[in-house]
Write a protein that holds these residues in place. Structure first.
Motif, PDB file in Angstrom:
ATOM      1  N   ALA A  23       3.700  -5.765  -0.723  1.00 22.20           N
ATOM      2  CA  ALA A  23       4.659  -4.668  -0.792  1.00 22.20           C
ATOM      3  C   ALA A  23       5.081  -4.426  -2.232  1.00 22.20           C
ATOM      4  N   ALA A  24       5.001  -3.172  -2.655  1.00 25.22           N
ATOM      5  CA  ALA A  24       5.380  -2.805  -4.017  1.00 25.22           C
ATOM      6  C   ALA A  24       6.706  -2.056  -4.010  1.00 25.22           C
ATOM      7  N   SER A  25       7.511  -2.280  -5.055  1.00 19.44           N
ATOM      8  CA  SER A  25       8.777  -1.567  -5.206  1.00 19.44           C
ATOM      9  C   SER A  25       9.026  -1.336  -6.696  1.00 19.44           C
ATOM     10  N   GLY A  26      10.017  -0.508  -6.971  1.00 24.62           N
ATOM     11  CA  GLY A  26      10.325  -0.173  -8.352  1.00 24.62           C
ATOM     12  C   GLY A  26       9.585   1.079  -8.781  1.00 24.62           C
ATOM     13  N   ARG A  27       9.029   1.085  -9.980  1.00 25.86           N
ATOM     14  CA  ARG A  27       8.378   2.254 -10.555  1.00 25.86           C
ATOM     15  C   ARG A  27       6.927   2.376 -10.062  1.00 25.86           C
ATOM     16  N   THR A  28       6.788   2.482  -8.760  1.00 22.80           N
ATOM     17  CA  THR A  28       5.440   2.511  -8.181  1.00 22.80           C
ATOM     18  C   THR A  28       4.677   3.774  -8.578  1.00 22.80           C
ATOM     19  N   PHE A  29       5.385   4.803  -8.986  1.00 23.47           N
ATOM     20  CA  PHE A  29       4.707   6.036  -9.399  1.00 23.47           C
ATOM     21  C   PHE A  29       3.857   5.818 -10.650  1.00 23.47           C
ATOM     22  N   SER A  30       4.135   4.742 -11.381  1.00 24.45           N
ATOM     23  CA  SER A  30       3.381   4.458 -12.606  1.00 24.45           C
ATOM     24  C   SER A  30       2.096   3.681 -12.347  1.00 24.45           C
ATOM     25  N   VAL A  31       1.925   3.192 -11.127  1.00 28.46           N
ATOM     26  CA  VAL A  31       0.769   2.343 -10.814  1.00 28.46           C
ATOM     27  C   VAL A  31      -0.493   3.177 -10.672  1.00 28.46           C
ATOM     28  N   ASP A  32      -1.574   2.710 -11.269  1.00 28.52           N
ATOM     29  CA  ASP A  32      -2.875   3.373 -11.114  1.00 28.52           C
ATOM     30  C   ASP A  32      -3.767   2.610 -10.146  1.00 28.52           C
ATOM     31  N   THR A  33      -3.876   1.298 -10.322  1.00 23.55           N
ATOM     32  CA  THR A  33      -4.804   0.482  -9.540  1.00 23.55           C
ATOM     33  C   THR A  33      -4.098  -0.767  -9.037  1.00 23.55           C
ATOM     34  N   MET A  34      -4.421  -1.142  -7.806  1.00 23.53           N
ATOM     35  CA  MET A  34      -3.944  -2.399  -7.233  1.00 23.53           C
ATOM     36  C   MET A  34      -5.121  -3.336  -7.081  1.00 23.53           C
ATOM     37  N   GLY A  35      -4.881  -4.615  -7.305  1.00 22.63           N
ATOM     38  CA  GLY A  35      -5.956  -5.587  -7.174  1.00 22.63           C
ATOM     39  C   GLY A  35      -5.508  -6.833  -6.445  1.00 22.63           C
ATOM     40  N   PRO A 103      -8.725   1.310 -13.853  1.00 24.01           N
ATOM     41  CA  PRO A 103      -9.742   0.264 -13.685  1.00 24.01           C
ATOM     42  C   PRO A 103     -10.229  -0.271 -15.021  1.00 24.01           C
ATOM     43  N   GLY A 104     -10.304  -1.586 -15.127  1.00 28.70           N
ATOM     44  CA  GLY A 104     -10.757  -2.213 -16.346  1.00 28.70           C
ATOM     45  C   GLY A 104      -9.663  -2.531 -17.328  1.00 28.70           C
ATOM     46  N   ASP A 105      -8.504  -1.968 -17.115  1.00 27.35           N
ATOM     47  CA  ASP A 105      -7.383  -2.251 -18.009  1.00 27.35           C
ATOM     48  C   ASP A 105      -6.712  -3.551 -17.583  1.00 27.35           C
ATOM     49  N   GLU A 106      -5.838  -4.069 -18.440  1.00 25.36           N
ATOM     50  CA  GLU A 106      -5.165  -5.320 -18.108  1.00 25.36           C
ATOM     51  C   GLU A 106      -4.220  -5.106 -16.933  1.00 25.36           C
ATOM     52  N   TRP A 107      -3.930  -6.203 -16.221  1.00 25.57           N
ATOM     53  CA  TRP A 107      -3.036  -6.162 -15.081  1.00 25.57           C
ATOM     54  C   TRP A 107      -1.610  -6.402 -15.571  1.00 25.57           C
ATOM     55  N   ASP A 108      -0.745  -5.459 -15.246  1.00 23.69           N
ATOM     56  CA  ASP A 108       0.609  -5.465 -15.804  1.00 23.69           C
ATOM     57  C   ASP A 108       1.620  -6.213 -14.955  1.00 23.69           C
ATOM     58  N   TYR A 109       1.429  -6.224 -13.653  1.00 28.25           N
ATOM     59  CA  TYR A 109       2.404  -6.817 -12.742  1.00 28.25           C
ATOM     60  C   TYR A 109       1.691  -7.712 -11.743  1.00 28.25           C
ATOM     61  N   TRP A 110       2.380  -8.802 -11.374  1.00 31.27           N
ATOM     62  CA  TRP A 110       1.818  -9.786 -10.446  1.00 31.27           C
ATOM     63  C   TRP A 110       2.837 -10.175  -9.391  1.00 31.27           C
ATOM     64  N   GLY A 111       2.354 -10.463  -8.195  1.00 32.04           N
ATOM     65  CA  GLY A 111       3.200 -11.033  -7.170  1.00 32.04           C
ATOM     66  C   GLY A 111       3.285 -12.536  -7.333  1.00 32.04           C
TER      67      GLY A 111
END
Length: 120
Positions: A23-35, A103-111
């Motif tokens: 589950a994602a919360s916060g500034r989810t509009f900024s997210v491009d890719t989930m992994g 895709p291919g960019d660094e991962w900014d947020y982690w659970g």
């Protein structure tokens, strides 16, 4: 900031199935890719698969292709990892991650991770 919370981990027998929501919360509009990633005991963290946050086809590591499925429900701000035909080698902590750069960019947020144990 984006907050990610995994759930659904537990103990499953080899050959069984498990579904992990993230589950994602916060500034989810900024997210491009989930992994999804996993880290088995004593091993490096490995990429499992990813999906565009806006939908579209998912892509997978060869080790899970055909057994794992990633899907998203934007109305619920949730990404799922469906794991079928689990093997003892699938014992790991599973993490979801999000990036804003694509895709291919660094991962900014982690659970925080969900622990999955597969018994033989």
């Amino acid at each position: 900031q984006v907050q990610l919370v995994e759930s659904g981990g537990g103990l499953v027998q080899a050959g069984g199935s498990l579904r992990l929501p993230c589950a994602a919360s916060g500034r989810t509009f900024s997210v491009d890719t989930m992994g999804w990633f996993r880290q088995a005991p004593g091993k490096e963290r490995e990429f499992v698969g990813g999906i565009s946050w806006s939908g579209g086809s998912a892509y997978y590591a060869d080790s899970v292709k055909g057994r794992f499925t990633i899907s998203s429900d934007n109305a619920k701000n949730t990404v799922y990892l469906q794991m079928n035909s689990l093997e003892p080698g699938g014992t790991a902590v599973y993490y979801c991650a999000a990036n804003v750069g694509g895709p291919g960019d660094e991962w900014d947020y982690w659970g925080q991770g969900a622990r999955v144990t597969v018994s033989s």
